[in-house]
Design an enzyme around this catalytic site. Structure first.
Site, mmCIF file in Angstrom:
data_model
loop_
_atom_site.group_PDB
_atom_site.id
_atom_site.type_symbol
_atom_site.label_atom_id
_atom_site.label_comp_id
_atom_site.label_asym_id
_atom_site.label_seq_id
_atom_site.Cartn_x
_atom_site.Cartn_y
_atom_site.Cartn_z
ATOM 1 N N HIS A 108 -9.293 0.962 5.000
ATOM 2 C CA HIS A 108 -8.006 1.145 5.673
ATOM 3 C C HIS A 108 -8.211 2.061 6.882
ATOM 4 O O HIS A 108 -9.043 2.979 6.844
ATOM 5 C CB HIS A 108 -6.989 1.760 4.704
ATOM 6 C CG HIS A 108 -5.603 1.763 5.263
ATOM 7 N ND1 HIS A 108 -5.168 2.742 6.122
ATOM 8 C CD2 HIS A 108 -4.582 0.893 5.114
ATOM 9 C CE1 HIS A 108 -3.916 2.467 6.469
ATOM 10 N NE2 HIS A 108 -3.544 1.354 5.874
ATOM 11 N N GLU B 91 -6.670 4.497 7.948
ATOM 12 C CA GLU B 91 -6.529 5.933 7.673
ATOM 13 C C GLU B 91 -7.808 6.496 7.066
ATOM 14 O O GLU B 91 -8.161 7.650 7.299
ATOM 15 C CB GLU B 91 -5.310 6.179 6.768
ATOM 16 C CG GLU B 91 -4.021 6.008 7.561
ATOM 17 C CD GLU B 91 -2.820 5.541 6.749
ATOM 18 O OE1 GLU B 91 -2.846 5.644 5.506
ATOM 19 O OE2 GLU B 91 -1.872 5.057 7.376
ATOM 20 N N LYS C 284 0.087 4.296 -0.256
ATOM 21 C CA LYS C 284 -0.567 5.502 0.301
ATOM 22 C C LYS C 284 -0.343 6.668 -0.655
ATOM 23 O O LYS C 284 -0.302 6.463 -1.864
ATOM 24 C CB LYS C 284 -0.058 5.776 1.715
ATOM 25 C CG LYS C 284 -0.094 4.515 2.582
ATOM 26 C CD LYS C 284 0.113 4.783 4.020
ATOM 27 C CE LYS C 284 0.180 3.470 4.769
ATOM 28 N NZ LYS C 284 0.148 3.637 6.199
ATOM 29 N N GLY D 6 2.572 1.823 10.916
ATOM 30 C CA GLY D 6 3.527 2.934 10.846
ATOM 31 C C GLY D 6 4.230 3.240 12.156
ATOM 32 O O GLY D 6 4.882 4.269 12.278
ATOM 33 N N ASN E 231 0.861 -1.192 0.000
ATOM 34 C CA ASN E 231 0.000 0.000 0.000
ATOM 35 C C ASN E 231 0.896 1.239 0.000
ATOM 36 O O ASN E 231 1.484 1.580 1.022
ATOM 37 C CB ASN E 231 -0.888 -0.035 1.257
ATOM 38 C CG ASN E 231 -1.687 1.245 1.435
ATOM 39 O OD1 ASN E 231 -1.804 2.053 0.508
ATOM 40 N ND2 ASN E 231 -2.233 1.446 2.629
ATOM 41 N N GLU F 268 -5.199 -5.382 10.461
ATOM 42 C CA GLU F 268 -4.191 -4.348 10.686
ATOM 43 C C GLU F 268 -4.464 -3.640 12.003
ATOM 44 O O GLU F 268 -5.284 -2.699 12.053
ATOM 45 C CB GLU F 268 -4.243 -3.321 9.552
ATOM 46 C CG GLU F 268 -3.916 -3.885 8.198
ATOM 47 C CD GLU F 268 -3.282 -2.826 7.310
ATOM 48 O OE1 GLU F 268 -2.156 -3.059 6.848
ATOM 49 O OE2 GLU F 268 -3.884 -1.767 7.117
ATOM 50 N N SER G 297 3.696 -2.551 10.327
ATOM 51 C CA SER G 297 5.144 -2.569 10.545
ATOM 52 C C SER G 297 5.799 -3.884 10.101
ATOM 53 O O SER G 297 6.720 -4.373 10.757
ATOM 54 C CB SER G 297 5.468 -2.237 12.009
ATOM 55 O OG SER G 297 5.012 -0.922 12.311
HETATM 56 C C1 PEP Z 1 -0.602 0.097 6.265
HETATM 57 O O1 PEP Z 1 -0.745 1.314 6.275
HETATM 58 O O2 PEP Z 1 -1.447 -0.627 5.710
HETATM 59 C C2 PEP Z 1 0.557 -0.463 6.922
HETATM 60 C C3 PEP Z 1 0.531 -1.719 7.260
HETATM 61 O O3 PEP Z 1 1.601 0.406 7.165
HETATM 62 P P1 PEP Z 1 3.055 0.028 7.778
HETATM 63 O O4 PEP Z 1 3.512 -1.228 7.079
HETATM 64 O O5 PEP Z 1 3.899 1.211 7.455
HETATM 65 O O6 PEP Z 1 2.853 -0.194 9.218
#
Ligand code: PEP
Length: 262
Positions: free
Chosen positions: A104, A106, A14, A180, A12, A174, A220
């Site tokens: 997601h 966000e 973003k 993040g 992803n 997630e 992460s």
């Molecule tokens: C995400 O935003 O879907 C995500 C998993 O981000 P990160 O891998 O940076 O934690």
């Protein structure tokens, strides 16, 4: 039953990489995977660029016959009409996108997307034969208050409202606190929630969809921790944010079978 699910490593992006950067990135990714003799039949690799990159990525993948899949990061619940700024599932299908990320965290937090909106977007995607990657996950506060799986399971139950037993979907667990933050869940934590999500699929829609649906962990993920997640029976891949923006790191995640001996 033997697990026949093909692993999926999904990046992803973003709001990163413009369409020129996207072309260079996908080319390099395909080279890196080809150099490593990547087995796409064992581990599918997909990228999720911003909307403005999709046409360029589609053209590149189709012209060079690359095996990398792609999808969008969001979709409108509406079919067409006076919805300024929105992108319909029909448009994405016309671009040969296979996947679309829905719900997601966000979008849930910054754009107030409710579980009902997620369900409507999921239905819109399925109507146009896109595979929705339905994201669910709890905040740190939810975790403290309700335990690990209550919130993700409740979110998935609503999202499945218009999903039928023969639909193809992907579910991404997630935990919001892991996204993040550099603080990934442990493989055991991920497995516990992914197993609960699979049970939800089983209870609501039956054995076949529960057994074939890929459930990803996201939060992460890096090349140095993917192995632990992929050893878990109910984790079928990863949704990767930050680490998906570095070609070699992302290719390293996709090549997990080589470094875990799976
Ligand atoms: C995400 O935003 O879907 C995500 C998993 O981000 P990160 O891998 O940076 O934690």
């Amino acid at each position: 039953m033997v697990n026949t699910r093909t692993a999926l490593i999904a990046g992803n992006w973003k709001m990163n990489l413009d369409h020129l950067q996207a072309i260079a990135f996908v080319q390099k990714l395909a080279w890196a995977l080809d150099d490593a003799k990547h087995d796409y039949a064992a581990v599918e690799v997909a990228v999720f660029p911003p909307f403005t990159d999709l046409r360029s990525v589609q053209t590149l993948i189709s012209a060079d016959k690359l095996k990398v899949a792609f999808g969008a990061q969001d979709v409108s619940a509406q079919e067409s009409g006076a919805y300024t700024g929105e992108i319909s599932a029909a448009f994405l299908a016309k671009l040969d996108a296979q996947y679309v990320i829905i719900g997601h965290s966000e979008r849930r937090t910054l754009h107030n997307e409710t579980d009902e909106v997620v369900a409507a977007k999921t239905a819109a995607a399925l109507k146009h034969k896109l595979v929705p990657v339905i994201c669910v996950g709890e905040t740190a506060e939810d975790l403290e208050k309700h335990g690990p799986s209550a919130v993700p399971v409740a979110q998935l139950e609503v999202a499945l409202g218009q999903v039928s037993a023969d639909s193809e979907i992907v579910v991404a667990y997630e935990p919001v606190w892991a996204i993040g933050s550099g603080q990934a869940a442990t493989p055991e934590q991920a497995e516990q929630v992914c197993a609960a999500l699979r049970s939800t699929l089983r209870e609501k829609l039956g054995d076949a969809i529960a057994d074939r649906t890929r459930i990803l962990y996201g939060g992460s993920v890096k090349s140095s921790n993917i192995a632990g997640f992929m050893r878990e029976p109910n984790v079928d891949g990863a949704l990767v944010g930050g680490a998906s923006l570095d070609v070699n790191e992302f290719a390293g995640i996709a090549r997990f079978p080589q470094h875990v001996g799976l």
